[in-house]
Scaffold this motif. Structure first.
Motif, PDB file in Angstrom:
ATOM      1  N   SER A 180      -6.526  -4.628  -0.789  1.00 12.74           N
ATOM      2  CA  SER A 180      -7.063  -3.333  -0.397  1.00 12.74           C
ATOM      3  C   SER A 180      -8.587  -3.387  -0.262  1.00 12.74           C
ATOM      4  CB  SER A 180      -6.650  -2.275  -1.421  1.00 12.74           C
ATOM      5  OG  SER A 180      -6.741  -0.991  -0.876  1.00 12.74           O
ATOM      6  N   GLU A 234       0.835  -1.207   0.000  1.00 16.55           N
ATOM      7  CA  GLU A 234       0.000   0.000   0.000  1.00 16.55           C
ATOM      8  C   GLU A 234       0.872   1.260   0.000  1.00 16.55           C
ATOM      9  OE1 GLU A 234      -3.308   1.429  -0.687  1.00 16.55           O
ATOM     10  OE2 GLU A 234      -3.895  -0.233   0.615  1.00 16.55           O
ATOM     11  N   MET A 263     -15.376  -0.891  10.962  1.00 11.40           N
ATOM     12  CA  MET A 263     -14.897  -0.226  12.183  1.00 11.40           C
ATOM     13  C   MET A 263     -15.508   1.161  12.333  1.00 11.40           C
ATOM     14  SD  MET A 263     -10.950   0.509  13.282  1.00 11.40           S
ATOM     15  CE  MET A 263     -10.672   1.849  12.125  1.00 11.40           C
ATOM     16  N   GLU A 280     -12.163  -1.685   7.525  1.00  7.99           N
ATOM     17  CA  GLU A 280     -12.130  -0.275   7.950  1.00  7.99           C
ATOM     18  C   GLU A 280     -13.541   0.318   7.988  1.00  7.99           C
ATOM     19  OE1 GLU A 280      -8.897   1.850   7.641  1.00  7.99           O
ATOM     20  OE2 GLU A 280      -9.830   3.750   8.144  1.00  7.99           O
ATOM     21  N   GLY A 302     -10.904   4.771  -5.420  1.00  8.26           N
ATOM     22  CA  GLY A 302     -11.399   3.579  -4.756  1.00  8.26           C
ATOM     23  C   GLY A 302     -10.445   2.395  -4.814  1.00  8.26           C
ATOM     24  N   GLU A 303      -9.328   2.567  -5.468  1.00  9.16           N
ATOM     25  CA  GLU A 303      -8.406   1.436  -5.577  1.00  9.16           C
ATOM     26  C   GLU A 303      -7.550   1.267  -4.339  1.00  9.16           C
ATOM     27  OE1 GLU A 303      -5.906   1.333  -8.884  1.00  9.16           O
ATOM     28  OE2 GLU A 303      -7.386   0.473 -10.227  1.00  9.16           O
ATOM     29  N   ILE A 304      -7.112   2.390  -3.784  1.00  8.30           N
ATOM     30  CA  ILE A 304      -6.224   2.301  -2.638  1.00  8.30           C
ATOM     31  C   ILE A 304      -6.809   3.049  -1.442  1.00  8.30           C
ATOM     32  CG2 ILE A 304      -4.158   2.044  -4.021  1.00  8.30           C
ATOM     33  CD1 ILE A 304      -3.680   5.018  -3.585  1.00  8.30           C
ATOM     34  N   ILE A 305      -6.251   2.781  -0.283  1.00 10.77           N
ATOM     35  CA  ILE A 305      -6.662   3.449   0.940  1.00 10.77           C
ATOM     36  C   ILE A 305      -5.642   4.524   1.262  1.00 10.77           C
ATOM     37  CG2 ILE A 305      -6.959   3.133   3.423  1.00 10.77           C
ATOM     38  CD1 ILE A 305      -8.006   0.371   2.876  1.00 10.77           C
ATOM     39  N   HIS A 306      -6.123   5.728   1.507  1.00 18.63           N
ATOM     40  CA  HIS A 306      -5.186   6.805   1.817  1.00 18.63           C
ATOM     41  C   HIS A 306      -4.795   6.737   3.287  1.00 18.63           C
ATOM     42  CE1 HIS A 306      -6.729   8.196  -2.057  1.00 18.63           C
ATOM     43  NE2 HIS A 306      -5.579   8.826  -2.152  1.00 18.63           N
ATOM     44  N   LEU A 307      -3.570   6.320   3.515  1.00 19.24           N
ATOM     45  CA  LEU A 307      -3.125   6.021   4.875  1.00 19.24           C
ATOM     46  C   LEU A 307      -3.152   7.253   5.777  1.00 19.24           C
ATOM     47  CD1 LEU A 307      -0.191   3.587   4.087  1.00 19.24           C
ATOM     48  CD2 LEU A 307      -2.568   3.089   4.585  1.00 19.24           C
ATOM     49  N   ASP A 308      -2.880   8.438   5.186  1.00 21.38           N
ATOM     50  CA  ASP A 308      -2.841   9.652   6.001  1.00 21.38           C
ATOM     51  C   ASP A 308      -4.171   9.947   6.668  1.00 21.38           C
ATOM     52  OD1 ASP A 308      -0.223  10.033   5.407  1.00 21.38           O
ATOM     53  OD2 ASP A 308      -0.578  11.441   3.779  1.00 21.38           O
ATOM     54  N   THR A 309      -5.250   9.550   6.039  1.00 21.60           N
ATOM     55  CA  THR A 309      -6.578   9.851   6.574  1.00 21.60           C
ATOM     56  C   THR A 309      -7.288   8.604   7.098  1.00 21.60           C
ATOM     57  OG1 THR A 309      -7.547   9.587   4.391  1.00 21.60           O
ATOM     58  CG2 THR A 309      -6.836  11.792   4.994  1.00 21.60           C
ATOM     59  N   SER A 310      -6.558   7.493   7.167  1.00 19.30           N
ATOM     60  CA  SER A 310      -7.166   6.242   7.608  1.00 19.30           C
ATOM     61  C   SER A 310      -7.116   6.119   9.128  1.00 19.30           C
ATOM     62  CB  SER A 310      -6.435   5.065   6.968  1.00 19.30           C
ATOM     63  OG  SER A 310      -6.674   3.888   7.701  1.00 19.30           O
ATOM     64  N   LEU A 311      -8.288   5.924   9.720  1.00 15.38           N
ATOM     65  CA  LEU A 311      -8.346   5.790  11.169  1.00 15.38           C
ATOM     66  C   LEU A 311      -7.652   4.511  11.620  1.00 15.38           C
ATOM     67  CD1 LEU A 311      -9.318   7.000  13.773  1.00 15.38           C
ATOM     68  CD2 LEU A 311     -11.546   5.952  13.418  1.00 15.38           C
ATOM     69  N   GLY A 312      -7.752   3.468  10.804  1.00 12.67           N
ATOM     70  CA  GLY A 312      -7.079   2.221  11.137  1.00 12.67           C
ATOM     71  C   GLY A 312      -5.570   2.388  11.195  1.00 12.67           C
ATOM     72  N   TYR A 313      -5.035   3.133  10.228  1.00 17.20           N
ATOM     73  CA  TYR A 313      -3.595   3.379  10.193  1.00 17.20           C
ATOM     74  C   TYR A 313      -3.166   4.179  11.415  1.00 17.20           C
ATOM     75  CZ  TYR A 313       0.980   4.496   8.160  1.00 17.20           C
ATOM     76  OH  TYR A 313       2.322   4.620   7.924  1.00 17.20           O
ATOM     77  N   ARG A 314      -3.969   5.189  11.767  1.00 21.35           N
ATOM     78  CA  ARG A 314      -3.647   6.023  12.926  1.00 21.35           C
ATOM     79  C   ARG A 314      -3.728   5.209  14.215  1.00 21.35           C
ATOM     80  NH1 ARG A 314      -0.994   9.205  11.003  1.00 21.35           N
ATOM     81  NH2 ARG A 314      -2.485  10.320   9.737  1.00 21.35           N
ATOM     82  N   LEU A 315      -4.698   4.307  14.281  1.00 25.13           N
ATOM     83  CA  LEU A 315      -4.827   3.446  15.456  1.00 25.13           C
ATOM     84  C   LEU A 315      -3.604   2.554  15.602  1.00 25.13           C
ATOM     85  CD1 LEU A 315      -6.478   2.246  17.781  1.00 25.13           C
ATOM     86  CD2 LEU A 315      -7.653   0.796  16.128  1.00 25.13           C
TER      87      LEU A 315
END
Lengths: 152, 152
Positions: free
Chosen positions: A112, A47, A122, A119, B5-18
């Motif tokens: 993804s 990713e 959640m 996600e 819609g193909e990828i998840i934007h990590l900067d704004t992903s709550l899962g990534y921040r968690l």
DNA sequence: CAATCTATGTCATACTACTGACATGAGTCA
DNA sequence: TGACTCATGTCAGTAGTATGACATAGATTG
């Protein structure tokens, strides 16, 4: 029971709750990725490469929250599987920029989609306001734990 | 760059921040516990036993967010070190209730003080309202991830 | 320029936690 | 009672990640 201040009450501990939440997230993601034969770090690496092509081993490690040694092992696996490529020698310094192959990109797209399902689940019980609050609060906790002070 | 819609934007992903927050917490706790020769799971197990004496292997595993197999290994280590004791045979069924020894309690007190420092640092940048919000939001995320619905 | 510091890539090794598997005890139900 | 399901304790093997160590490249500083 016990004198005050001796123990931490886990039921009301934010750290304990944070650990619980991250465990629930990890388990849900592992479950979603397992049918694809992919681990969370595996997915995280792909990713990151999709969003920022040419990242180095160390940068991928930091972005995936593992050591650069662990990422090094993973990159060799991904290279052997044909999901990423790295030049034989560094264009500058020792840094080897990593790229996603078409095969790796296809694997990422499947992963993804699976992860997005988790996600979304959640986020399901949260209002728009709460999502913003959560981002802001988590970022504040991260800064404090790292010993930083102002929100830059 | 890439179709929507193909990828998840990590900067704004709550899962990534968690994940980022839990990693920061884990690293801070490991750093605090390392001088005491104790891991997080090690500490977690002792803390649970102090609050709820007589917990079984499986219950400790659930409370520490590891498998019962992992907890079984840990309990043998803690038993060998003299931090906990378990009866030779189960009073009822197969469940072996675990108890903290005085030695284990002293080790816990040192560890708990170290961990409390980390927890306080983490809470430092948050208002009282935000702490409550954080608990509530994390609990909601946990429920959603586990596929539960109402707040019981 | 030389010395120092920092960051990187990599290898070897150790540890932690997991999955798989099995036996056993308790509860449920026909 | 017997068959079934579920939870538990435990062992063995495996996978993922970490620590320790080394060499090297770039930046910094005297």
């Amino acid at each position: 029971m016990s004198q005050d201040g001796e123990i931490i009450h886990l039921d009301t501990s934010l750290g304990y709750r944070l650990k619980e939440a991250s465990t629930a997230l990890r388990q849900a993601m592992e479950e979603a990725l397992r049918p694809l034969g992919m681990t969370i770090t595996h997915y995280s690496c792909l990713e990151l490469l999709a969003q920022r092509p040419g990242l180095s081993n160390s940068e991928l490690a930091r972005g995936s929250f593992v050591t650069r040694q662990s990422m090094n092992v993973l990159l060799h696996t991904l290279e052997r599987e044909g999901h990423v490529t790295r030049p034989d020698e560094a264009p500058v310094g020792k840094v080897l920029p990593t790229s996603l192959t078409p095969l790796g990109r296809r694997a990422l797209e499947r992963a993804s989609a699976a992860v997005r399902g988790v996600e979304l689940r959640m986020l399901d019980g949260l209002t728009e306001t709460e999502r913003g609050d959560a981002m802001r609060i988590l970022e504040s906790m991260i800064r404090s734990l790292r010993g930083e002070s102002a929100p830059r």
